[in-house]
Design a protein around this motif. Structure first.
Motif, PDB file in Angstrom:
ATOM      1  N   GLY A 185      29.011  43.099  15.749  1.00 57.53           N
ATOM      2  CA  GLY A 185      28.208  43.677  16.819  1.00 57.53           C
ATOM      3  C   GLY A 185      29.104  44.445  17.772  1.00 57.53           C
ATOM      4  N   THR A 186      28.483  45.113  18.734  1.00 57.17           N
ATOM      5  CA  THR A 186      29.230  45.922  19.700  1.00 57.17           C
ATOM      6  C   THR A 186      29.835  45.038  20.780  1.00 57.17           C
ATOM      7  N   ASN A 187      31.111  45.257  21.068  1.00 55.88           N
ATOM      8  CA  ASN A 187      31.785  44.545  22.149  1.00 55.88           C
ATOM      9  C   ASN A 187      31.460  45.208  23.484  1.00 55.88           C
ATOM     10  N   THR A 188      30.936  44.420  24.410  1.00 56.35           N
ATOM     11  CA  THR A 188      30.724  44.845  25.794  1.00 56.35           C
ATOM     12  C   THR A 188      31.719  44.090  26.661  1.00 56.35           C
ATOM     13  N   TYR A 189      32.473  44.821  27.470  1.00 58.78           N
ATOM     14  CA  TYR A 189      33.506  44.203  28.301  1.00 58.78           C
ATOM     15  C   TYR A 189      33.094  44.209  29.772  1.00 58.78           C
ATOM     16  N   LEU A 190      33.405  43.109  30.462  1.00 63.15           N
ATOM     17  CA  LEU A 190      33.225  43.009  31.902  1.00 63.15           C
ATOM     18  C   LEU A 190      34.602  42.865  32.524  1.00 63.15           C
ATOM     19  N   LEU A 191      34.999  43.872  33.300  1.00 59.77           N
ATOM     20  CA  LEU A 191      36.319  43.922  33.906  1.00 59.77           C
ATOM     21  C   LEU A 191      36.196  43.726  35.406  1.00 59.77           C
ATOM     22  N   GLY A 192      36.979  42.792  35.970  1.00 59.77           N
ATOM     23  CA  GLY A 192      36.996  42.566  37.406  1.00 59.77           C
ATOM     24  C   GLY A 192      36.600  41.149  37.760  1.00 59.77           C
ATOM     25  N   THR A 193      36.769  40.808  39.044  1.00 61.39           N
ATOM     26  CA  THR A 193      36.406  39.473  39.522  1.00 61.39           C
ATOM     27  C   THR A 193      35.317  39.510  40.590  1.00 61.39           C
ATOM     28  N   THR A 194      35.224  40.591  41.335  1.00 56.77           N
ATOM     29  CA  THR A 194      34.146  40.739  42.324  1.00 56.77           C
ATOM     30  C   THR A 194      33.340  42.000  42.056  1.00 56.77           C
ATOM     31  N   GLU A 195      34.007  43.136  42.054  1.00 54.24           N
ATOM     32  CA  GLU A 195      33.369  44.395  41.677  1.00 54.24           C
ATOM     33  C   GLU A 195      33.645  44.626  40.197  1.00 54.24           C
ATOM     34  N   LEU A 196      32.592  44.637  39.382  1.00 48.28           N
ATOM     35  CA  LEU A 196      32.740  44.620  37.934  1.00 48.28           C
ATOM     36  C   LEU A 196      32.476  45.984  37.310  1.00 48.28           C
ATOM     37  N   ALA A 197      33.279  46.301  36.309  1.00 51.08           N
ATOM     38  CA  ALA A 197      33.001  47.429  35.424  1.00 51.08           C
ATOM     39  C   ALA A 197      32.456  46.871  34.122  1.00 51.08           C
ATOM     40  N   GLY A 240      40.933  36.911  29.674  1.00 47.09           N
ATOM     41  CA  GLY A 240      41.968  36.949  30.698  1.00 47.09           C
ATOM     42  C   GLY A 240      41.360  36.592  32.030  1.00 47.09           C
ATOM     43  N   PRO A 241      42.177  36.559  33.083  1.00 44.54           N
ATOM     44  CA  PRO A 241      41.659  36.138  34.390  1.00 44.54           C
ATOM     45  C   PRO A 241      40.571  37.047  34.951  1.00 44.54           C
ATOM     46  N   ASP A 242      40.536  38.301  34.519  1.00 45.03           N
ATOM     47  CA  ASP A 242      39.527  39.224  35.051  1.00 45.03           C
ATOM     48  C   ASP A 242      38.870  40.058  33.966  1.00 45.03           C
TER      49      ASP A 242
END
Length: 304
Positions: free
Chosen positions: A37-49, A19-21
């Motif tokens: 394998g384990t899914n690692t998610y990166l959420l956000g566009t500037t400040e990331l979780a 998705g966009p972020d």
């Protein structure tokens, strides 16, 4: 054994846009318990979780850091639960970025009295392995909201697969960890797994108007309501099979697993036995079966 999601073949360590972020990286730790394998998610566009940094693999840490583009920084690390395939990389990632680690608590947080008593008696967990040294910087309670620029999620304490398990809700989307996956049903391995809590957590999710689940392993779950209903029905059917087997006479968890899981590969029968034990503990707490001489991994169970 048939591949449950043949279309899901991500390249490990490559950040794929969902998705966009939102992006997903899959750790290079495939196994019968972790699927691709384990899914690692990166959420956000500037400040990331970063949601579920994953296992302690330096290459996966490097992949996460490479996914951070100019103008971005990791500000939050969110951990669904303290299994070895989800949480160990949280501390190295925190040290590399300065981002605090958020979770429900350590590897014993949220454990029920029944499971604590079993742990005190010597029952050890099985399956993916426990990150016994896990300690978050920020302890999240059920309903806590975590926010940064451009995103906000709500922590939902959803024990069952693991006592400190959290899901993270973002509107009608849920990061479901190992509570709900599309490729398989979750292992519930006492004393860290608790079937009574697992069913309650699924019941809780069944009341939501969800559009998509992003699980800890496998592809996104596109029809969450049906998937949750199927998982509840699966567990209830397994309970019925256990009670039917016990109607023929007393038995232990291992014997019941070999009798009930007839199409399970031998390598997974240990996990199947843990699942049966979880059912037997739940049935004991509901006074439907009686363990002899006491509730334990090796007890013989009979109908009450």
């Amino acid at each position: 054994m048939q591949d449950p999601q043949p279309e899901f073949r991500p390249e490990p360590g490559v950040a794929e846009s969902l998705g966009p972020d939102l992006r997903r990286l899959v750790a290079p730790n495939p196994s019968p318990m972790t699927f691709r394998g384990t899914n690692t998610y990166l959420l956000g566009t500037t400040e990331l979780a970063v949601i579920d940094p994953g296992p302690a693999l330096p290459g996966h840490l490097d992949a996460i850091l490479r996914a951070v583009a100019p103008g971005q920084r990791i500000t939050h690390i969110l951990v669904t639960h303290a299994h070895l395939d989800h949480s160990p990389l949280a501390r190295p990632l925190s040290e590399a970025t300065g981002a605090p680690v958020h979770a429900f608590g350590d590897a014993r947080a949220g454990r029920s009295e029944v499971m604590q008593a079993l742990a005190d008696s010597g029952l050890a967990g099985g399956g993916e392995g426990v990150d016994a040294g896990f300690a978050p910087d920020v302890i999240l309670a059920d309903g806590d909201r975590i926010e940064a620029r451009g995103w906000s999620v709500e922590a939902l304490h959803t024990p069952g697969h693991f006592c400190n398990h959290l899901c993270f809700a973002r509107g009608d989307t849920l990061f479901s960890g190992d509570l709900v996956m599309g490729w398989a049903s979750s292992l519930v391995s006492p004393p860290d797994g608790d079937l009574t809590a697992f069913m309650a957590s699924l019941d809780r999710l069944s009341g939501g108007d969800w559009q998509c689940f992003h699980p800890g392993h496998g592809a996104p779950v596109a029809d969450p309501g049906r998937r949750v209903a199927d998982l509840l029905a699966h567990r209830k059917a397994r309970e019925t099979a256990i009670l039917a087997a016990l109607a023929d006479g007393p038995s232990d968890a291992r014997s019941l697993a070999h009798r009930i899981y007839t199409d399970t590969p031998p390598a997974l029968l240990g996990a199947a036995t843990r699942n049966v034990l979880a059912h037997l503990i739940d049935l004991t707490t509901r006074d439907q079966v009686t363990p002899t001489p006491r509730l334990s991994e090796t007890a013989v169970f009979s109908m009450t």
